[in-house]
Write a protein that holds these residues in place. Structure first.
Motif, short mmCIF file in Angstrom:
data_model
loop_
_atom_site.label_atom_id
_atom_site.label_comp_id
_atom_site.label_asym_id
_atom_site.label_seq_id
_atom_site.Cartn_x
_atom_site.Cartn_y
_atom_site.Cartn_z
N ARG A 204 0.83 -1.20 0.00
CA ARG A 204 0.00 0.00 0.00
C ARG A 204 0.87 1.26 0.00
NH1 ARG A 204 -3.45 -0.59 4.67
NH2 ARG A 204 -4.55 -2.08 3.38
N MET A 205 2.07 1.13 0.55
CA MET A 205 3.02 2.25 0.60
C MET A 205 3.99 2.20 -0.58
SD MET A 205 2.49 4.20 3.22
CE MET A 205 1.25 4.11 4.48
N GLY B 247 -9.96 5.91 9.52
CA GLY B 247 -9.22 6.15 8.28
C GLY B 247 -7.72 6.06 8.47
N LEU B 248 -7.24 6.62 9.56
CA LEU B 248 -5.81 6.58 9.85
C LEU B 248 -5.33 5.14 10.02
CD1 LEU B 248 -3.22 8.15 10.53
CD2 LEU B 248 -4.06 8.30 12.87
N ASN C 65 -5.31 3.30 6.66
CA ASN C 65 -4.15 3.66 5.84
C ASN C 65 -2.87 3.00 6.33
OD1 ASN C 65 -5.55 5.27 4.03
ND2 ASN C 65 -5.30 7.10 5.28
N LEU C 66 -2.76 2.82 7.65
CA LEU C 66 -1.56 2.22 8.22
C LEU C 66 -1.66 0.70 8.34
CD1 LEU C 66 -0.78 4.83 11.01
CD2 LEU C 66 0.39 4.54 8.81
N GLN D 60 -8.68 -0.54 13.14
CA GLN D 60 -9.62 -0.07 12.12
C GLN D 60 -11.00 -0.68 12.34
OE1 GLN D 60 -8.79 -1.33 8.11
NE2 GLN D 60 -10.71 -0.49 7.36
#
Length: 123
Positions: free
Chosen positions: A20-21, A65-66, A69-70, A76
């Motif tokens: 994802r990164m 959301g944070l 994303n992580l 989540q």
């Protein structure tokens, strides 16, 4: 503890998160270490104490959301459940406090694992 071990200790899929990164572990490491500086969890607790449903919803949604994303899957999921319980409510629903405890518990697990990650990288 390595970054991979950090994610594994939390039950998250390290490889998926790195992809994802853009495949950059360095970028992932940079962003995940910033999590303790984010005030969403703290503001969520304060909003619930003040019975501020609107702010509690925004902070739960931000944390959802944070953590998405992580790649912090359990945080989540807990944040998502709380977000949905607070959505379109004018007051804090009865089940929100229990859901908020789940969020706090998962958040604390992440912070504890981050502390271990930090300790090992400073050795």
């Amino acid at each position: 503890m390595t970054l991979k071990e950090f994610y594994e200790s939390l039950g998250s899929d390290y490889n998926t998160v790195v992809m994802r990164m853009g495949g950059s572990e360095k970028l992932l490491d940079k962003f995940v270490r910033k999590l303790p500086n984010d005030k969403s969890a703290e503001q969520l607790s304060e909003a619930l104490e003040k019975d501020d449903c609107e702010l509690a919803f925004r902070m739960a949604h931000t944390l959802k959301g944070l953590s998405a994303n992580l790649g912090l899957d359990k945080l989540q999921n807990a944040s998502s459940e709380l977000t949905e319980a607070l959505r379109n409510q004018s007051r804090i629903p009865d089940n929100a406090r229990g859901l908020a405890k789940n969020v706090r518990d998962e958040y604390e697990k992440v912070i504890s694992a981050l502390e271990q990650l930090e300790q090992n990288s400073s050795l």
